[in-house]
Every structure is written in structure tokens, then in C-alpha cells.
Write a protein that holds these residues in place. Structure first.
Motif, PDB file in Angstrom:
ATOM      1  N   LEU A 120      -2.499  -4.479  -6.309  1.00  0.00           N
ATOM      2  CA  LEU A 120      -1.912  -3.168  -6.040  1.00  0.00           C
ATOM      3  C   LEU A 120      -1.971  -2.262  -7.263  1.00  0.00           C
ATOM      4  CD1 LEU A 120      -0.329  -1.321  -4.096  1.00  0.00           C
ATOM      5  CD2 LEU A 120       1.769  -2.385  -4.957  1.00  0.00           C
ATOM      6  N   ILE A 121      -1.719  -2.797  -8.444  1.00  0.00           N
ATOM      7  CA  ILE A 121      -1.664  -1.965  -9.644  1.00  0.00           C
ATOM      8  C   ILE A 121      -2.993  -1.276  -9.915  1.00  0.00           C
ATOM      9  CG2 ILE A 121      -2.209  -3.903 -11.185  1.00  0.00           C
ATOM     10  CD1 ILE A 121      -0.339  -2.619 -13.263  1.00  0.00           C
ATOM     11  N   ASP A 122      -4.112  -1.982  -9.661  1.00  0.00           N
ATOM     12  CA  ASP A 122      -5.425  -1.385  -9.883  1.00  0.00           C
ATOM     13  C   ASP A 122      -5.777  -0.378  -8.794  1.00  0.00           C
ATOM     14  OD1 ASP A 122      -6.110  -2.688 -12.283  1.00  0.00           O
ATOM     15  OD2 ASP A 122      -6.691  -4.492 -11.205  1.00  0.00           O
ATOM     16  N   ILE A 123      -5.320  -0.619  -7.585  1.00  0.00           N
ATOM     17  CA  ILE A 123      -5.563   0.331  -6.499  1.00  0.00           C
ATOM     18  C   ILE A 123      -4.817   1.635  -6.761  1.00  0.00           C
ATOM     19  CG2 ILE A 123      -5.162   0.782  -4.047  1.00  0.00           C
ATOM     20  CD1 ILE A 123      -5.649  -2.209  -3.556  1.00  0.00           C
ATOM     21  N   ILE A 124      -3.546   1.537  -7.136  1.00  0.00           N
ATOM     22  CA  ILE A 124      -2.751   2.739  -7.406  1.00  0.00           C
ATOM     23  C   ILE A 124      -3.332   3.498  -8.590  1.00  0.00           C
ATOM     24  CG2 ILE A 124      -0.488   3.625  -8.061  1.00  0.00           C
ATOM     25  CD1 ILE A 124      -0.665   2.531  -5.188  1.00  0.00           C
ATOM     26  N   LYS A 125      -3.726   2.788  -9.628  1.00  0.00           N
ATOM     27  CA  LYS A 125      -4.331   3.439 -10.800  1.00  0.00           C
ATOM     28  C   LYS A 125      -5.582   4.218 -10.397  1.00  0.00           C
ATOM     29  CE  LYS A 125      -6.929   1.101 -13.580  1.00  0.00           C
ATOM     30  NZ  LYS A 125      -7.446   0.135 -14.593  1.00  0.00           N
ATOM     31  N   THR A 126      -6.373   3.617  -9.519  1.00  0.00           N
ATOM     32  CA  THR A 126      -7.608   4.266  -9.068  1.00  0.00           C
ATOM     33  C   THR A 126      -7.320   5.475  -8.205  1.00  0.00           C
ATOM     34  OG1 THR A 126      -8.770   2.146  -9.151  1.00  0.00           O
ATOM     35  CG2 THR A 126      -9.775   3.889  -7.840  1.00  0.00           C
TER      36      THR A 126
END
Length: 395
Positions: A120-126
Motif C-alpha cells: 500500500l505504501i508504494d501505491i499511495i506514493k505513486t
């Protein structure tokens, strides 16, 4: 309400979140619109241009200008190539390769136990990077995106952005509660459900036993609550070609008014399903049958090859992968398009900067052997359709 302005080599691109549309403006139109919002316009030709542009972009008249503000997107100049967009317009985002099905013809071989899934953290960052850069259109896919362990949190986050979301799903995970949940998020502007036949016999042979009824249930649940664009996607192959003419009446019965067409191609697991392949001539006939049988059902048919026909100016619609669109795969790898399959890697969102990734995307060129063979850019099926001549130079 915000309008977003991205400066480009030809002038600018304006994005209106309220209707999820991009507008291309030349330099004079760009300056007119900026002056219009800065209240610097006089009673002159510029004023007329400004009012006309404003009305076109927002659909409202001049006296409602105060409801809007103009927000500037600043992309780093060093990533811009001559006569190319500063950044793409749309991304295909495979958030997971996990799937509740194991379809015979899956083009990206999803559904294995070890299939990757982005945290989730990488998806939100993207998603934050996309909005800051002015890349406002996103198609969320997989695998089965609803199978992602944080799917609801991703959709919740998107509800607080100006991103316009399309969702591609097999529909099986869409319960009534999930349909209500998706309907409440107005940024989910379209949903496409995959269904591969007009009957359980046609569909289940490739998607799995009893999947037809489960997919139909998902469609029915959506139609109860979701009031925006809902389409069904079919892949034409040996298992459904004989009854393809029955497909429009089936989906019309459930209130769906758009069918998107794929052809089966030798990608992913389909490489091992030669019994499903059809000839280019059969594909051509099947598409015509779909078009003919849709008449009277108020259904539109989208055939991918059509967008590579000549436009009204007589120009060939060449592929714009890497410039207008790109793909983020479920391990974070970024490619110019969904059919790169490990080639033309532009970076990885988990450990590369977005500047570097976008720069590498701009360097992509379709003048190569793999792109020439692609189904949508000069491949055999579309040549049979009479739509695509030799589109790219292949040494």
C-alpha cells in the motif's frame, strides 16, 4: 474547483477534474486563458477567446469564473524531449498479479501463488506522484485488483484526489456491499468487467467452472448502485466465436451498453492454449457479427484496431506508448505499455526516482522489431482488418 495547466511544447494541456477531460491549447490560447484567470483581459479579442475557452473547458458561462481556480503543474524541464509531452496522460497500474481465477488465455499469466503484489505504501506514493505530475487518468488492473489486500484503502485514498479512475475486474468479487462502496466514489468513472461468452459453456471453458454465473451476479450488483460507465470486455477465441452474435443481447439484458473487444494473442498462458486460437479472417468476421448484432440494442462496440485507422485529417494513429500512456506492473516495474513483457524497462517505482522513470519513458521509440509485431501496431490481425499498413519502420 480547480483546473490544472501543464505547459507543453505546443502550448499547454488543461485538465478539468469535474469532467475528467484534457484540452490541448496552443500558445495564444494558453496565454488568453491565463490572462482570463488573472483578470488582466480587456474588452478585446483576447477576452472573447478567454470566454470561449473557459466555456469549452468547464461547460459554464463567464459569470461562473469565480468558482474555478487555475493550478499550474511544474514538471522538470530536463525530462522533456523535443516534440514530446512532458509526461504521459494515462497509466495502466497493475496493483497485483494475485487473482481468484486462473484463465487459460491470461495475457500476463496472473494468479500464481507467488504472484507479486505492491504494498500500500508504494501505491499511495505513486498515486501522489501521478497527481503532482499532472498524470490524471489511471486504469487499475491486475491480476484481479479487488483481490489486493488493501483494495478498499486504495479506493478510499483515490476519493480524495483529482485522479480519474477506470477499473478492470472479473466481477466475481463485486458483492452488493462492494458495489455500493464503488458507487460512492465519484472518481471511479468507469468499470470494465471481463466475460468471455454468451453462455456458461463458452465462458467457463476458459475462465473456470461456474464463473459465468458469478460474473453475471457481479454485473447485476453493479447495475443496482453504480450509475456511471459500465462495459463488458470479451476476448474473441475458438470457444466463443460460434455464438459471438448472441453476446450483445446478453449484456443488453443486464443494462450494459458497451462491449470492448480483445483478440486472443500468444502472450502469457495463451501461448499454451493453441486450441483457442482463430485465424485473422475469423476474427474479422466475428467483429463484424458483433457490430451487426449490436444494432437495436443501444450498445457501442470498441474494437482496438479502430483507433489505428486514419482520422478525419487522414493521419494514421500511431501508438503513443511511453509518451501518452505507460504501465506500472505489480512488482513496481515501469514499461511503455502493457505488452512490453519485461522489455523496455524504464525503472521501478520502489527504488527509482520518478524523474528518471519519466525520462526513460520518453526515450522509448516504436521503431523496433517487438513493437512492429504487436497486435495493435501493424500485427497480422489488424492488417487483415484493412486498418493498419506498415506503421513503423523496422530495420
Amino acid at each position: 474547483m480547480k483546473l490544472y495547466l501543464r505547459k507543453e511544447f505546443f502550448g499547454s494541456i488543461i485538465y478539468n477534474p469535474s469532467n475528467a477531460k484534457y484540452f490541448n491549447l496552443d500558445f495564444n490560447q494558453t496565454n488568453s486563458l491565463i490572462n482570463f484567470f488573472n483578470n488582466e483581459n480587456q474588452i478585446s479579442e483576447q477576452t472573447i477567446k478567454g470566454e470561449t475557452l473557459f466555456t469549452l473547458i468547464v461547460g459554464n458561462k463567464l459569470n461562473q469564473k469565480s468558482l474555478y481556480s487555475l493550478k499550474y503543474i511544474h514538471n522538470n524541464q530536463h525530462i522533456q524531449c523535443q516534440n514530446k509531452l512532458s509526461v504521459p496522460l494515462k497509466v495502466f497500474f497493475n496493483i497485483t498479479k494475485k487473482c481468484n481465477l486462473f484463465c487459460k488465455h491470461c495475457y500476463n499469466d496472473s494468479g500464481h501463488v507467488y504472484s507479486p503484489e505492491l504494498p500500500l505504501i508504494d501505491i499511495i506514493k505513486t498515486l501522489k506522484e501521478l497527481e503532482v505530475r499532472g498524470i490524471f487518468k489511471i486504469t487499475i488492473a491486475g491480476g484481479e485488483p479487488l483481490f489486493h489486500r488493501n483494495f478498499d484503502e486504495i479506493i478510499d485514498y483515490l476519493s480524495n484526489t483529482d485522479l480519474a479512475v477506470s477499473l478492470i475486474t472479473n466481477g466475481i468479487c463485486i458483492s452488493e456491499n462492494r458495489a455500493k462502496f464503488l458507487s460512492k466514489n465519484l472518481n471511479v468513472r468507469s468499470i470494465t468487467i471481463s466475460l468471455d461468452g454468451a453462455s456458461s459453456k463458452d465462458n467457463d471453458i476458459v475462465r473456470g467452472e461456474k464463473t459465468f454465473n458469478r460474473i453475471i451476479r457481479g454485473i447485476k450488483n453493479l447495475k443496482k448502485y453504480y450509475d456511471r460507465s459500465l462495459a463488458v470486455r470479451i476476448t474473441i477465441m475458438r470457444s466463443n466465436i460460434d455464438t459471438i452474435k448472441d453476446f450483445p443481447s446478453l449484456v443488453a439484458k443486464f443494462g450494459v451498453n458497451e462491449i470492448k473487444v480483445n483478440s486472443i494473442n500468444a502472450y502469457g498462458r495463451a501461448k499454451c492454449a493453441s486450441e483457442l486460437f482463430i485465424t485473422p479472417e475469423e476474427y474479422n468476421i466475428a467483429c463484424k457479427q458483433l457490430l451487426d448484432s449490436s444494432v437495436g440494442h443501444n450498445i457501442s462496440i470498441e474494437v482496438p484496431a479502430y483507433k489505428y485507422r486514419r482520422d478525419h485529417n487522414g493521419e494514421i494513429g500511431l501508438c503513443k506508448s511511453g509518451e501518452e500512456t505507460f504501465e506500472i506492473d505489480s512488482d513496481g516495474s515501469v514499461f511503455p505499455c502493457s505488452f512490453s513483457f519485461g522489455n523496455f524497462l524504464s525503472g521501478n517505482i520502489c527504488h527509482d526516482t520518478f524523474d528518471d522513470i519519466l525520462y526513460n519513458l520518453q526515450l522509448h521509440n516504436i521503431n523496433n522489431t517487438q513493437c512492429y509485431q504487436c497486435k495493435g501496431r501493424g500485427g497480422v490481425k489488424e492488417k487483415i482488418f484493412g486498418t493498419v499498413p506498415l506503421l513503423v519502420h523496422c530495420p
